[in-house]
Design an enzyme around this catalytic site. Structure first.
Site, short mmCIF file in Angstrom:
data_model
loop_
_atom_site.label_atom_id
_atom_site.label_comp_id
_atom_site.label_asym_id
_atom_site.label_seq_id
_atom_site.Cartn_x
_atom_site.Cartn_y
_atom_site.Cartn_z
N GLY A 46 -7.88 4.54 0.90
CA GLY A 46 -6.72 3.82 1.40
C GLY A 46 -5.46 4.29 0.69
O GLY A 46 -5.52 4.74 -0.45
N GLN A 51 3.03 3.85 -2.21
CA GLN A 51 2.49 4.80 -3.20
C GLN A 51 3.07 6.20 -3.06
O GLN A 51 2.94 7.02 -3.96
CB GLN A 51 0.96 4.87 -3.08
CG GLN A 51 0.27 3.59 -3.49
CD GLN A 51 -1.23 3.69 -3.24
OE1 GLN A 51 -1.69 3.41 -2.16
NE2 GLN A 51 -1.98 4.12 -4.24
N CYS A 92 -7.73 2.90 -7.64
CA CYS A 92 -6.48 3.11 -6.92
C CYS A 92 -5.98 4.53 -7.20
O CYS A 92 -6.04 4.98 -8.35
CB CYS A 92 -5.45 2.09 -7.40
SG CYS A 92 -3.85 2.23 -6.58
N LEU A 93 -5.50 5.21 -6.17
CA LEU A 93 -4.99 6.57 -6.37
C LEU A 93 -3.78 6.59 -7.30
O LEU A 93 -3.45 7.63 -7.86
CB LEU A 93 -4.62 7.20 -5.01
CG LEU A 93 -5.79 7.48 -4.07
CD1 LEU A 93 -5.29 8.03 -2.74
CD2 LEU A 93 -6.79 8.44 -4.71
N HIS A 134 -6.09 -4.95 -0.86
CA HIS A 134 -5.57 -4.08 -1.92
C HIS A 134 -4.33 -3.33 -1.44
O HIS A 134 -3.31 -3.28 -2.13
CB HIS A 134 -6.69 -3.11 -2.34
CG HIS A 134 -6.29 -2.07 -3.35
ND1 HIS A 134 -6.85 -1.97 -4.60
CD2 HIS A 134 -5.38 -1.05 -3.28
CE1 HIS A 134 -6.30 -0.96 -5.25
NE2 HIS A 134 -5.41 -0.37 -4.47
N GLU A 135 -4.42 -2.74 -0.24
CA GLU A 135 -3.29 -1.95 0.28
C GLU A 135 -2.10 -2.85 0.63
O GLU A 135 -0.95 -2.47 0.42
CB GLU A 135 -3.72 -1.12 1.50
CG GLU A 135 -4.84 -0.11 1.25
CD GLU A 135 -4.59 0.80 0.06
OE1 GLU A 135 -3.43 1.10 -0.26
OE2 GLU A 135 -5.57 1.21 -0.59
N HIS A 138 0.00 -3.52 -2.29
CA HIS A 138 0.94 -2.43 -2.61
C HIS A 138 2.27 -2.66 -1.89
O HIS A 138 3.33 -2.39 -2.45
CB HIS A 138 0.38 -1.07 -2.18
CG HIS A 138 -0.56 -0.45 -3.16
ND1 HIS A 138 -0.20 -0.12 -4.46
CD2 HIS A 138 -1.86 -0.07 -3.04
CE1 HIS A 138 -1.23 0.44 -5.08
NE2 HIS A 138 -2.25 0.48 -4.24
#
Ligand code: NI
Length: 169
Positions: A46, A51, A92-93, A134-135, A138
């Site tokens: 994701g 991000q 997370c990236l 989660h996304e 962000h």
């Protein structure tokens, strides 16, 4: 298509609140393509526009084994969340190498526009429910480490800043 640089925690830009996408136009299509390419390249499941330093309400996901079932959520909204909650290990990236348990609703129902600008409703359970929450965090400027204890969060911050310093040498 182009790979986009992913902001790394604790970059303050990760805490900006995203604004709604005004029109699903050529610019947004290009951004979706670039975000998908960036997510696949980084082996992520994701990625939120926040991000990649674009503060508009757009998320891409792909939980398939074959990495060929992209899901695009534009202006997503949670319509319903289950009272039942589960703790899942998240990563997370923007916080590479860090994984920890976060408690979230086990199931959610969300609405969003798809890549064509059509509205869709998604019933999500398990990993998909976790990823959507989660996304969407962000987009509100929230990174999953903010759910952890201040002690853990500070340790992660120190580790990330140290890695950044070593990279820039
Ligand atoms: Ni993330």
């Amino acid at each position: 298509m182009a790979l986009l640089p992913i902001l790394l925690y604790p970059d303050p830009r990760l805490h900006k609140v995203a604004k709604p996408v005004q029109a699903v136009d050529a610019r947004i299509h290009r951004l979706i393509e670039d975000m998908l390419e960036t997510m696949y390249e980084a082996n992520g499941i994701g990625l939120a526009a926040s991000q990649v330093d674009v503060h508009e309400r757009l998320v891409v996901l792909d939980l398939s084994e074959e990495r060929n079932q992209p899901l695009v959520l534009i202006n997503p909204q949670i319509l319903w969340a289950s009272e039942e909650k589960h703790v899942n290990e998240e990563g997370c990236l923007s916080v590479p190498g860090i994984y920890d348990g976060v408690e979230r609703a086990a199931s959610v129902r969300a609405s969003a526009l798809d890549a064509k600008g059509q509205s869709q409703t998604i019933e999500a359970h398990g990993m998909l429910a976790v990823c959507i929450q989660h996304e969407m965090d962000h987009l509100l400027g929230k990174v999953f480490v903010q759910y952890l204890s201040p002690l853990k969060r500070n340790r992660i911050k120190t580790k990330m800043l140290k890695a950044l310093r070593e990279d820039s040498r």
